[in-house]
Write an enzyme that holds these catalytic residues in place. Structure first.
Site, PDB file in Angstrom:
ATOM      1  N   SER A   2       2.648   9.529  14.417  1.00  0.00           N
ATOM      2  CA  SER A   2       2.109   8.830  13.247  1.00  0.00           C
ATOM      3  C   SER A   2       2.346   9.294  11.904  1.00  0.00           C
ATOM      4  O   SER A   2       1.930  10.424  11.517  1.00  0.00           O
ATOM      5  CB  SER A   2       0.599   8.523  13.525  1.00  0.00           C
ATOM      6  OG  SER A   2       0.161   8.107  12.277  1.00  0.00           O
ATOM      7  N   HIS A  23       5.336   5.621  14.666  1.00  0.00           N
ATOM      8  CA  HIS A  23       3.899   4.850  14.649  1.00  0.00           C
ATOM      9  C   HIS A  23       3.660   4.784  13.102  1.00  0.00           C
ATOM     10  O   HIS A  23       3.679   5.704  12.318  1.00  0.00           O
ATOM     11  CB  HIS A  23       2.931   5.585  15.395  1.00  0.00           C
ATOM     12  CG  HIS A  23       1.650   4.745  15.303  1.00  0.00           C
ATOM     13  ND1 HIS A  23       1.225   3.662  16.436  1.00  0.00           N
ATOM     14  CD2 HIS A  23       0.473   4.823  14.566  1.00  0.00           C
ATOM     15  CE1 HIS A  23       0.090   3.277  16.190  1.00  0.00           C
ATOM     16  NE2 HIS A  23      -0.401   3.921  15.141  1.00  0.00           N
ATOM     17  N   ASP A  49       0.887   3.267  10.286  1.00  0.00           N
ATOM     18  CA  ASP A  49      -0.514   2.730  10.310  1.00  0.00           C
ATOM     19  C   ASP A  49      -0.788   2.002   8.831  1.00  0.00           C
ATOM     20  O   ASP A  49      -0.796   2.373   7.783  1.00  0.00           O
ATOM     21  CB  ASP A  49      -1.436   3.850  10.159  1.00  0.00           C
ATOM     22  CG  ASP A  49      -1.663   4.279  11.572  1.00  0.00           C
ATOM     23  OD1 ASP A  49      -2.075   3.638  12.580  1.00  0.00           O
ATOM     24  OD2 ASP A  49      -1.316   5.822  11.750  1.00  0.00           O
ATOM     25  N   MET A  87      -3.237  -0.142   6.335  1.00  0.00           N
ATOM     26  CA  MET A  87      -4.625  -0.286   6.303  1.00  0.00           C
ATOM     27  C   MET A  87      -4.752  -0.949   4.995  1.00  0.00           C
ATOM     28  O   MET A  87      -3.862  -0.594   3.973  1.00  0.00           O
ATOM     29  CB  MET A  87      -5.259   1.019   6.419  1.00  0.00           C
ATOM     30  CG  MET A  87      -4.981   1.860   7.334  1.00  0.00           C
ATOM     31  SD  MET A  87      -5.860   3.506   7.435  1.00  0.00           S
ATOM     32  CE  MET A  87      -5.404   4.429   8.877  1.00  0.00           C
ATOM     33  N   HIS A 146       0.944  -0.401  13.589  1.00  0.00           N
ATOM     34  CA  HIS A 146      -0.543  -0.927  13.849  1.00  0.00           C
ATOM     35  C   HIS A 146      -1.032  -1.396  12.740  1.00  0.00           C
ATOM     36  O   HIS A 146      -1.197  -0.580  11.745  1.00  0.00           O
ATOM     37  CB  HIS A 146      -0.899   0.545  14.199  1.00  0.00           C
ATOM     38  CG  HIS A 146      -2.301   0.588  14.514  1.00  0.00           C
ATOM     39  ND1 HIS A 146      -2.998   1.691  14.669  1.00  0.00           N
ATOM     40  CD2 HIS A 146      -3.003  -0.423  14.629  1.00  0.00           C
ATOM     41  CE1 HIS A 146      -4.203   1.457  15.000  1.00  0.00           C
ATOM     42  NE2 HIS A 146      -4.314   0.095  14.911  1.00  0.00           N
ATOM     43  N   MET A 155      -3.982  -2.608  10.697  1.00  0.00           N
ATOM     44  CA  MET A 155      -5.498  -2.336  10.604  1.00  0.00           C
ATOM     45  C   MET A 155      -6.020  -3.290   9.378  1.00  0.00           C
ATOM     46  O   MET A 155      -6.315  -2.516   8.267  1.00  0.00           O
ATOM     47  CB  MET A 155      -5.940  -0.911  10.490  1.00  0.00           C
ATOM     48  CG  MET A 155      -5.936  -0.304  11.760  1.00  0.00           C
ATOM     49  SD  MET A 155      -5.850   1.664  11.804  1.00  0.00           S
ATOM     50  CE  MET A 155      -4.261   1.734  11.375  1.00  0.00           C
ATOM     51  N   MET A 164      -8.246   2.416  20.709  1.00  0.00           N
ATOM     52  CA  MET A 164      -8.439   3.525  19.785  1.00  0.00           C
ATOM     53  C   MET A 164      -9.393   4.578  20.419  1.00  0.00           C
ATOM     54  O   MET A 164     -10.210   4.446  20.756  1.00  0.00           O
ATOM     55  CB  MET A 164      -9.293   2.771  18.612  1.00  0.00           C
ATOM     56  CG  MET A 164      -8.253   1.997  17.595  1.00  0.00           C
ATOM     57  SD  MET A 164      -6.930   2.792  17.014  1.00  0.00           S
ATOM     58  CE  MET A 164      -7.288   4.062  16.249  1.00  0.00           C
ATOM     59  N   GLY A 190      -8.863   4.228  10.600  1.00  0.00           N
ATOM     60  CA  GLY A 190      -9.035   4.528   9.152  1.00  0.00           C
ATOM     61  C   GLY A 190      -8.792   5.712   8.697  1.00  0.00           C
ATOM     62  O   GLY A 190      -8.293   5.779   7.550  1.00  0.00           O
ATOM     63  N   PHE A 191      -8.471   6.662   9.481  1.00  0.00           N
ATOM     64  CA  PHE A 191      -8.256   8.043   8.991  1.00  0.00           C
ATOM     65  C   PHE A 191      -7.556   8.817  10.084  1.00  0.00           C
ATOM     66  O   PHE A 191      -7.982   8.623  11.412  1.00  0.00           O
ATOM     67  CB  PHE A 191      -9.339   8.821   8.498  1.00  0.00           C
ATOM     68  CG  PHE A 191     -10.110   8.242   7.543  1.00  0.00           C
ATOM     69  CD1 PHE A 191      -9.718   8.063   6.058  1.00  0.00           C
ATOM     70  CD2 PHE A 191     -11.305   7.147   7.827  1.00  0.00           C
ATOM     71  CE1 PHE A 191     -10.331   7.375   4.938  1.00  0.00           C
ATOM     72  CE2 PHE A 191     -11.891   6.690   6.714  1.00  0.00           C
ATOM     73  CZ  PHE A 191     -11.447   6.724   5.414  1.00  0.00           C
ATOM     74  N   GLY A 192      -6.723   9.882   9.713  1.00  0.00           N
ATOM     75  CA  GLY A 192      -6.127  10.738  10.637  1.00  0.00           C
ATOM     76  C   GLY A 192      -6.825  11.933  10.579  1.00  0.00           C
ATOM     77  O   GLY A 192      -7.956  11.869  10.024  1.00  0.00           O
ATOM     78  N   GLY A 193      -6.728  12.872  11.700  1.00  0.00           N
ATOM     79  CA  GLY A 193      -7.350  14.075  11.976  1.00  0.00           C
ATOM     80  C   GLY A 193      -8.889  14.139  12.421  1.00  0.00           C
ATOM     81  O   GLY A 193      -9.439  15.089  12.415  1.00  0.00           O
ATOM     82  N   ASP A 231      -4.592   6.087  20.674  1.00  0.00           N
ATOM     83  CA  ASP A 231      -4.473   6.552  19.154  1.00  0.00           C
ATOM     84  C   ASP A 231      -5.523   7.075  18.902  1.00  0.00           C
ATOM     85  O   ASP A 231      -6.728   6.517  18.621  1.00  0.00           O
ATOM     86  CB  ASP A 231      -3.898   5.031  18.606  1.00  0.00           C
ATOM     87  CG  ASP A 231      -3.777   5.416  17.077  1.00  0.00           C
ATOM     88  OD1 ASP A 231      -3.583   6.777  16.539  1.00  0.00           O
ATOM     89  OD2 ASP A 231      -3.267   4.611  16.597  1.00  0.00           O
ATOM     90  N   GLY A 232      -5.202   8.452  18.350  1.00  0.00           N
ATOM     91  CA  GLY A 232      -6.351   9.007  17.457  1.00  0.00           C
ATOM     92  C   GLY A 232      -6.930  10.207  18.275  1.00  0.00           C
ATOM     93  O   GLY A 232      -7.375  10.212  19.449  1.00  0.00           O
ATOM     94  N   GLY A 233      -7.026  11.278  17.459  1.00  0.00           N
ATOM     95  CA  GLY A 233      -7.491  12.695  17.981  1.00  0.00           C
ATOM     96  C   GLY A 233      -6.641  13.356  19.015  1.00  0.00           C
ATOM     97  O   GLY A 233      -7.172  14.011  19.783  1.00  0.00           O
ATOM     98  N   GLY A 246      -0.530  12.012  15.133  1.00  0.00           N
ATOM     99  CA  GLY A 246      -0.413  12.202  13.615  1.00  0.00           C
ATOM    100  C   GLY A 246      -0.516  13.510  13.346  1.00  0.00           C
ATOM    101  O   GLY A 246       0.333  14.395  13.182  1.00  0.00           O
ATOM    102  N   SER A 247      -1.781  14.134  13.005  1.00  0.00           N
ATOM    103  CA  SER A 247      -2.033  15.584  12.770  1.00  0.00           C
ATOM    104  C   SER A 247      -1.190  16.609  13.600  1.00  0.00           C
ATOM    105  O   SER A 247      -0.821  17.546  13.150  1.00  0.00           O
ATOM    106  CB  SER A 247      -3.542  15.890  12.657  1.00  0.00           C
ATOM    107  OG  SER A 247      -4.171  14.741  12.115  1.00  0.00           O
TER     108      SER A 247
HETATM  109  C1  DX5 Z   1      -5.967   5.990  12.901  1.00  0.00           C
HETATM  110  C2  DX5 Z   1      -4.493   5.700  13.206  1.00  0.00           C
HETATM  111  C3  DX5 Z   1      -4.087   6.696  13.805  1.00  0.00           C
HETATM  112  C4  DX5 Z   1      -3.749   7.964  13.194  1.00  0.00           C
HETATM  113  C5  DX5 Z   1      -3.877   9.082  14.074  1.00  0.00           C
HETATM  114  O1  DX5 Z   1      -6.900   5.059  12.189  1.00  0.00           O
HETATM  115  O2  DX5 Z   1      -4.561   4.423  13.700  1.00  0.00           O
HETATM  116  O3  DX5 Z   1      -2.632   6.297  13.947  1.00  0.00           O
HETATM  117  O4  DX5 Z   1      -2.604   8.133  12.396  1.00  0.00           O
HETATM  118  O5  DX5 Z   1      -4.230  10.296  13.615  1.00  0.00           O
HETATM  119  P1  DX5 Z   1      -4.262  11.558  14.307  1.00  0.00           P
HETATM  120  O6  DX5 Z   1      -3.455  11.764  15.410  1.00  0.00           O
HETATM  121  O7  DX5 Z   1      -4.311  12.685  13.302  1.00  0.00           O
HETATM  122  O8  DX5 Z   1      -5.714  11.387  14.961  1.00  0.00           O
HETATM  123 ZN    ZN Z   2      -2.521   3.992  14.420  1.00  0.00          ZN
END
Ligand code: DX5
Ligand code: ZN
Length: 224
Positions: free
Chosen positions: A8, A33, A35, A37, A66, A68, A137, A142-145, A175-177, A197-198
């Site tokens: 991501s 990927h 994102d 928003m 994606h 959002m 999800m 909304g946020f990575g990490g 997707d996420g974490g 992502g992270s």
């Molecule tokens: C969050 C995004 C994800 C995000 C994942 O709303 O949809 O795609 O980038 O980031 P990580 O892998 O850091 O949780």
């Molecule tokens: Zn995403």
């Protein structure tokens, strides 16, 4: 079938986007990927079709977009023209989800539908036949990490069971974490596509991290 890995771009260094995308090109990643928003559907704003179009000029991998955003139906044509190969909308943002999914399919893109962590997979029962991908999800969007919400494992399993029972081929993307510490469990629960992502872009060696995500194996298991 071997799982896919979709880094991501949200976690990339935006002052070096071209280099980050080149790294993805040279890696074993399957998709990129992206994102999108809008500050309304989620409490954050990222980028729109212009950045997707720029990424498309550099990226040699399919673009997994994606959305959002609220009223995604207004922008599907623009994202497709910008180069999106997969377009995923949120169940929560689409009062006429069936129509929106058809709209995506008519552009020739793969249609995806996503649900937030609090929503059950049973909500998708009557749209599963129409989509190429379901994005579950595993954090609040909304946020990575953020930290992986472990209830997602049960949802992956439930959805895998439903797809198998009904002999449907939609991919399950999560997707996420997701990191190297929990990716095996996500795959064992029945996921096909890992978004990270992270865990990838903040790693010392992102390309090698992608290779390690690809190499994770594992038989499907029950987590009950
Ligand atoms: C969050 C995004 C994800 C995000 C994942 O709303 O949809 O795609 O980038 O980031 P990580 O892998 O850091 O949780
Ligand atoms: Zn995403």
């Amino acid at each position: 079938m071997k799982h896919l890995v979709a880094p991501s771009l949200l976690a990339a260094d935006f002052t070096r986007l071209a280099e980050e995308i080149r790294m993805v090109n040279e890696s074993q990643a399957d998709w990129l990927h992206l994102d999108v928003m809008d500050g309304r559907f989620v409490p954050n704003i990222t980028f729109g079709p212009m950045v997707v179009e720029a990424a498309n000029r550099l990226c040699t991998k399919p673009l997994d977009v994606h959305l959002m955003i609220q009223e995604p139906e207004k922008y599907i044509g623009q994202f497709r023209e910008a180069g999106a190969d997969v377009i995923t909308v949120h169940y929560e943002a689409c009062p006429h989800l069936h129509r929106t999914v058809q709209q995506i399919r008519e552009t020739g893109a793969i249609a995806g539908v996503s649900i937030n962590p609090h929503n059950p997979v049973s909500l998708l029962e009557d749209i599963l036949e129409e989509v190429g991908l379901v994005l579950l999800m595993s954090v609040n969007p909304g946020f990575g990490g953020q930290k992986f919400i472990y209830n997602a494992l049960l949802k992956i399993q439930r959805l895998r069971d439903r797809l198998t029972t009904r002999n449907l081929s939609a991919r399950i993307e999560v997707d996420g974490g997701i990191g190297l510490h929990n990716a095996e469990k996500v795959l064992q629960a029945g996921a096909d596509v890992l978004v990270a992502g992270s865990a990838i872009f903040k790693a010392d060696d992102p390309k090698d991290t992608i290779r390690r995500f690809k190499e994770i194996g594992g038989e499907m298991m029950k987590f009950v």
